[in-house]
Design an enzyme around this catalytic site. Structure first.
Site, short mmCIF file in Angstrom:
data_model
loop_
_atom_site.label_atom_id
_atom_site.label_comp_id
_atom_site.label_asym_id
_atom_site.label_seq_id
_atom_site.Cartn_x
_atom_site.Cartn_y
_atom_site.Cartn_z
N ARG A 177 2.72 29.32 -39.85
CA ARG A 177 2.25 28.98 -40.92
C ARG A 177 3.51 29.56 -42.16
NH1 ARG A 177 -1.67 32.77 -43.03
NH2 ARG A 177 -0.31 34.53 -42.26
N LYS B 19 1.00 39.68 -29.88
CA LYS B 19 0.52 38.21 -30.31
C LYS B 19 0.62 37.33 -29.09
CE LYS B 19 1.01 34.89 -34.03
NZ LYS B 19 1.32 34.49 -35.08
N ARG C 195 -0.06 42.81 -42.61
CA ARG C 195 0.43 44.00 -41.57
C ARG C 195 -0.48 45.04 -41.55
NH1 ARG C 195 4.46 47.35 -42.45
NH2 ARG C 195 4.37 47.32 -44.69
C1 BT5 Z 1 0.98 30.97 -36.20
O1 BT5 Z 1 1.88 31.05 -37.38
O2 BT5 Z 1 0.68 31.80 -35.45
C2 BT5 Z 1 0.49 29.60 -36.19
C3 BT5 Z 1 0.92 29.09 -34.71
C4 BT5 Z 1 0.44 27.77 -34.36
C5 BT5 Z 1 1.29 26.89 -33.24
C6 BT5 Z 1 0.56 25.70 -32.70
S1 BT5 Z 1 1.11 25.04 -31.23
C7 BT5 Z 1 0.04 23.76 -31.41
C8 BT5 Z 1 0.08 23.21 -33.22
N1 BT5 Z 1 1.49 22.46 -33.30
C9 BT5 Z 1 2.23 23.15 -34.03
O3 BT5 Z 1 3.20 22.78 -34.58
N2 BT5 Z 1 1.88 24.17 -34.32
C10 BT5 Z 1 0.55 24.78 -33.79
P1 BT5 Z 1 2.59 32.52 -38.06
O4 BT5 Z 1 1.50 33.35 -38.17
O5 BT5 Z 1 3.27 32.20 -39.23
O6 BT5 Z 1 3.25 33.15 -36.88
C11 BT5 Z 1 4.39 32.70 -36.43
C12 BT5 Z 1 5.38 33.85 -36.01
O7 BT5 Z 1 4.94 34.10 -34.78
C13 BT5 Z 1 7.01 33.45 -35.92
O8 BT5 Z 1 7.66 33.78 -37.26
C14 BT5 Z 1 7.36 34.40 -35.00
O9 BT5 Z 1 7.39 35.90 -35.14
C15 BT5 Z 1 6.04 34.46 -33.91
N3 BT5 Z 1 6.03 33.70 -32.85
C16 BT5 Z 1 6.96 32.53 -32.91
N4 BT5 Z 1 6.47 31.87 -31.65
C17 BT5 Z 1 5.49 32.66 -31.05
C18 BT5 Z 1 5.12 32.47 -29.69
N5 BT5 Z 1 5.09 31.50 -28.76
N6 BT5 Z 1 4.32 33.48 -29.37
C19 BT5 Z 1 4.02 34.76 -30.09
N7 BT5 Z 1 4.53 34.75 -31.26
C20 BT5 Z 1 5.35 33.72 -31.62
#
Ligand code: BT5
Length: 266
Positions: free
Chosen positions: A57, A122, A260
């Site tokens: 996001r 997460k 948070r």
């Molecule tokens: C999310 O955003 O949690 C939404 C993620 C959605 C991903 C899916 S994959 C299929 C589809 N296609 C896409 O391009 N996206 C969707 P947010 O709440 O903004 O969290 C992002 C934050 O999570 C990042 O800034 C990192 O801190 C952390 N993060 C990044 N990659 C991660 C991972 N693989 N596992 C856990 N945390 C992660």
């Protein structure tokens, strides 16, 4: 091939009746949005093994290595007004928490609005992106990323403390096909009942039961500023109720809000 099993399981369902797999893509949400704009039908699933520009996001990145995890997007066309779109994130959270708990035996919890956590870390993230035309929702792209067999040693240093995978928590591999099939099955059940009943009291109660934030001290960052208080749970529209120190309750709608937890151990 894990994707073939998955495709055949979804054939008679709403979600997954059209099912496209990409070994490599920039973002499944981008692909799904482009296809939805060209008229792709409700229930189309885009699944990838690797994303070069996985999106979170608010312009954030979703780490999407190959060979381990699930990255999928579903095109939905619910007949709801645009302000109700965040309810799709809530139903996806319930579906994902339930499916991932079931396939792994782990206790998966929802961190409002769009994270699935295990032991405070997460495991999965949800990105619902809507396109509207006036007061009509044209479509919603529901994107879900799940860390399934990602080895802890392969996590980027910045995520080692905050992220986890099913394998990291269980100490053994979980078949991706089983995890994805369970997820799509739960999504189908929740989405079909959402189409029938809207954001029901049953869905809200299920969300509140799976919530990892209810009763916790939280800080919310919204475009209007920062607000701290105790999370009480969802109201009947799906807004998060937060009680501040002076005893007044504020409502927050998922969207441009980050949360948070003061004490994330749950
Ligand atoms: C999310 O955003 O949690 C939404 C993620 C959605 C991903 C899916 S994959 C299929 C589809 N296609 C896409 O391009 N996206 C969707 P947010 O709440 O903004 O969290 C992002 C934050 O999570 C990042 O800034 C990192 O801190 C952390 N993060 C990044 N990659 C991660 C991972 N693989 N596992 C856990 N945390 C992660």
């Amino acid at each position: 091939m894990w994707v073939d099993d998955l495709k055949s399981l979804q054939r008679d369902r709403l979600i997954g009746r059209d099912f496209l797999f990409f070994p490599e893509i920039d973002s499944t949400n981008r692909e799904a949005r482009d296809r939805a704009r060209k008229g792709a039908g409700e229930g189309t699933v885009i699944l990838a093994d690797y994303q070069s520009h996985g999106r979170g996001r608010l312009g954030r990145t979703w780490e999407s290595p190959s060979g381990a995890n699930i990255y999928l997007s579903v095109i939905l066309r619910p007949p709801i007004p645009p302000p109700a779109a965040p309810q799709i994130t809530l139903l996806a959270g319930v579906s994902a928490a339930r499916a991932l708990s079931h396939v792994s035996g782990l206790e998966c919890r929802i961190k409002w609005p769009n994270d699935i956590l295990v032991r405070g870390k997460k495991l999965a993230g949800i990105l619902a992106e809507m396109e509207a035309e006036g007061s009509d929702t044209r479509f919603i792209i529901l994107g879900i990323g799940v860390n399934v067999n990602w080895g802890k040693e392969d996590f980027p240093p910045g995520l080692r403390e905050t992220a986890t995978s099913l394998r990291a928590e269980k100490g053994k591999e979980i078949p991706r096909a089983a995890a994805a099939a369970g997820l799509l099955r739960e999504l189908e059940a929740e989405y079909v009942s959402f189409l029938r009943e809207g954001f029901s009291a049953r869905l809200r109660d299920d969300w509140n039961r799976l919530s990892g934030v209810n009763g916790k001290q939280v800080t919310l960052q919204s475009p209007q500023g920062t607000f701290s208080g105790r999370a009480l749970g969802l109201d009947s529209d799906g807004a998060l109720l937060v009680l501040d120190g002076e005893g007044s309750t504020r409502r927050f709608i998922a969207g441009e809000v980050s949360l948070r937890m003061e004490n994330s151990n749950f």
